[in-house]
Design a protein around this motif. Structure first.
Motif, PDB file in Angstrom:
ATOM      1  N   ASP A 287       0.804  -1.209   0.000  1.00 16.61           N
ATOM      2  CA  ASP A 287       0.000   0.000   0.000  1.00 16.61           C
ATOM      3  C   ASP A 287       0.845   1.270   0.000  1.00 16.61           C
ATOM      4  OD1 ASP A 287      -2.265  -1.489  -0.054  1.00 16.61           O
ATOM      5  OD2 ASP A 287      -2.686  -1.343   2.092  1.00 16.61           O
ATOM      6  N   ASP A 288       1.995   1.221   0.706  1.00 15.15           N
ATOM      7  CA  ASP A 288       2.834   2.412   0.771  1.00 15.15           C
ATOM      8  C   ASP A 288       4.126   2.242  -0.024  1.00 15.15           C
ATOM      9  OD1 ASP A 288       3.970   0.501   2.348  1.00 15.15           O
ATOM     10  OD2 ASP A 288       4.343   1.807   4.078  1.00 15.15           O
ATOM     11  N   GLY A 289       4.160   1.263  -0.911  1.00 16.10           N
ATOM     12  CA  GLY A 289       5.361   1.012  -1.700  1.00 16.10           C
ATOM     13  C   GLY A 289       5.493   2.009  -2.841  1.00 16.10           C
ATOM     14  N   PRO A 290       6.696   2.168  -3.370  1.00 17.31           N
ATOM     15  CA  PRO A 290       6.910   3.113  -4.470  1.00 17.31           C
ATOM     16  C   PRO A 290       6.276   2.632  -5.768  1.00 17.31           C
ATOM     17  CG  PRO A 290       8.880   1.810  -4.091  1.00 17.31           C
ATOM     18  CD  PRO A 290       7.923   1.460  -2.982  1.00 17.31           C
ATOM     19  N   GLY A 291       5.825   3.573  -6.573  1.00 13.59           N
ATOM     20  CA  GLY A 291       5.290   3.242  -7.880  1.00 13.59           C
ATOM     21  C   GLY A 291       6.408   3.092  -8.891  1.00 13.59           C
ATOM     22  N   LEU A 292       6.034   2.762 -10.138  1.00 15.54           N
ATOM     23  CA  LEU A 292       7.022   2.516 -11.177  1.00 15.54           C
ATOM     24  C   LEU A 292       7.895   3.736 -11.422  1.00 15.54           C
ATOM     25  CD1 LEU A 292       8.198   0.714 -13.379  1.00 15.54           C
ATOM     26  CD2 LEU A 292       6.394   1.525 -14.907  1.00 15.54           C
ATOM     27  N   ASP A 293       7.299   4.913 -11.551  1.00 14.83           N
ATOM     28  CA  ASP A 293       8.075   6.121 -11.829  1.00 14.83           C
ATOM     29  C   ASP A 293       9.086   6.399 -10.720  1.00 14.83           C
ATOM     30  OD1 ASP A 293       6.723   6.519 -14.188  1.00 14.83           O
ATOM     31  OD2 ASP A 293       5.269   7.911 -13.342  1.00 14.83           O
ATOM     32  N   GLU A 294       8.665   6.198  -9.466  1.00 12.48           N
ATOM     33  CA  GLU A 294       9.581   6.428  -8.351  1.00 12.48           C
ATOM     34  C   GLU A 294      10.720   5.408  -8.348  1.00 12.48           C
ATOM     35  OE1 GLU A 294       9.613   6.705  -3.455  1.00 12.48           O
ATOM     36  OE2 GLU A 294       7.702   6.635  -4.550  1.00 12.48           O
ATOM     37  N   CYS A 295      10.390   4.145  -8.658  1.00 13.18           N
ATOM     38  CA  CYS A 295      11.432   3.105  -8.727  1.00 13.18           C
ATOM     39  C   CYS A 295      12.471   3.445  -9.797  1.00 13.18           C
ATOM     40  CB  CYS A 295      10.799   1.749  -9.024  1.00 13.18           C
ATOM     41  SG  CYS A 295       9.889   1.011  -7.650  1.00 13.18           S
ATOM     42  N   ILE A 296      12.003   3.909 -10.950  1.00 20.64           N
ATOM     43  CA  ILE A 296      12.912   4.260 -12.035  1.00 20.64           C
ATOM     44  C   ILE A 296      13.768   5.455 -11.640  1.00 20.64           C
ATOM     45  CG2 ILE A 296      13.011   5.170 -14.393  1.00 20.64           C
ATOM     46  CD1 ILE A 296      10.527   3.455 -15.001  1.00 20.64           C
TER      47      ILE A 296
END
Length: 331
Positions: A287-296
């Motif tokens: 639920d509070d994990g990073p999204g794809l854009d943040e991971c990149i």
């Protein structure tokens, strides 16, 4: 030749009983997995900050074996562990429940067809699956809980076998690797038996899977559910029915003509509830994990710290991958 109405009537009267389906990334986009080549929002465009030699390099075995960091940087955001089946996946399960599904060839690695309720013996993950993993070097199976921990931390998992230390790779088919032998076997066995082919959410650019729709017999109707006309659809004239748009939208149109709307919603609801129970039992919490854009973005920043190495490595790989990836247009 048949219209969509006539095809649906044929299914309802049990004249059509052997449906073969090919699915691609488009069937899972409504589950939260971006496709690969859609401009701006597709995965390959989003990877630009990583300055890869090619966008596809992140999934090429020649790149992964030396530089697995970019792949695992986005793994948390793309791992299907916390994803739920879409309406389109439920449609496949409903066809199986009705006894008219012969087989599903899927190019996806998310396993959502099985989660939706399609029997395992009626699905082939042509490009492998995220559900298991092993050491790339010694092939030792890697534990799920260790993989979950590595993905959660955005770290590259390494083999724990003493003296090995190889990179762990999910059991998916990267560019540069061969498809499972079962693909050729099942293609030969089931495609000739099809009395209806449905293709959903794929650009039909990745061989050899892209050739499946062309191998059904002449006169066998084919339905394309996709954002664009692809492959040789339209070349068979009235044999081809094209539903242009999203997969879930196309499925709703088919199901409306079949009169299976309520049943589809029930199959979908049950599938989602099952997956939610599994996620709770396995302890996944994103639920509070990073999204794809943040991971990149995080991965791009980390790679800047090793810019001298990554730039040199990239220049070395450009010529090598140019040859290796010829003809590989899309994942």
């Amino acid at each position: 030749m048949p219209t969509l109405d006539e095809i649906c009537t044929s299914i309802l009267t049990q004249k059509t009983t052997s449906i073969v389906i090919l699915t691609g990334a488009g069937i899972s986009t409504s589950a939260g997995i971006p496709d690969f080549r859609t401009p701006v929002v597709g995965l390959y465009d989003k990877l630009t900050p990583l300055q890869l030699p090619y966008p596809e390099a992140i999934f090429h075995i020649s790149y992964f074996r030396h530089t697995p960091e970019p792949f695992y940087a986005i793994a948390r955001a793309r791992h299907p562990r916390n994803l739920k089946p879409t309406l389109s996946h439920a449609f496949l399960a409903l066809l199986a429940k009705k006894g008219v599904l012969r087989f599903v060839f899927t190019q996806n690695i998310d396993g959502l067809e099985i989660d939706a309720g399609v029997p395992g013996d009626k699905v082939l993950n042509c490009h492998g699956s995220w559900k298991t993993q092993r050491c790339f070097k010694c092939k030792t199976v890697y534990a799920d809980d260790l993989m979950k921990d590595a993905i959660g931390r955005g770290c590259v998992p390494y083999c724990p076998v003493e003296g090995c230390g190889g990179v762990v790779k999910p059991d998916v088919v990267f560019f540069g690797e061969s498809l499972p032998a079962a693909f050729g076997e099942m293609e030969s066995e089931v495609v000739g038996e099809a009395d209806l082919m449905i293709v959903m959410g794929t650009s039909l650019k990745v061989a050899p899977v892209s050739g499946v729709p062309r191998k059904v017999g002449m006169g066998v109707p084919r339905i394309l559910v996709n954002n664009d006309v692809v492959g040789d659809f339209g070349a068979r004239g009235d044999d081809d029915v094209c539903l242009i748009g999203g997969c879930d939208e196309g499925v709703r149109e088919i199901v409306r003509k079949l009169g299976w709307g309520e049943e589809l919603e029930e199959v979908w609801r049950e599938a989602v509830e099952r997956k939610e129970r599994v996620l709770e039992e396995e302890g996944w919490d994103d639920d509070d994990g990073p999204g794809l854009d943040e991971c990149i973005a995080r991965a791009a920043e980390a790679m800047k710290l090793r810019m001298g190495v990554s730039d040199g490595h990239r220049r070395m790989l450009e010529g090598h991958l140019a040859e290796k990836m010829a003809g590989m247009m899309e994942r």
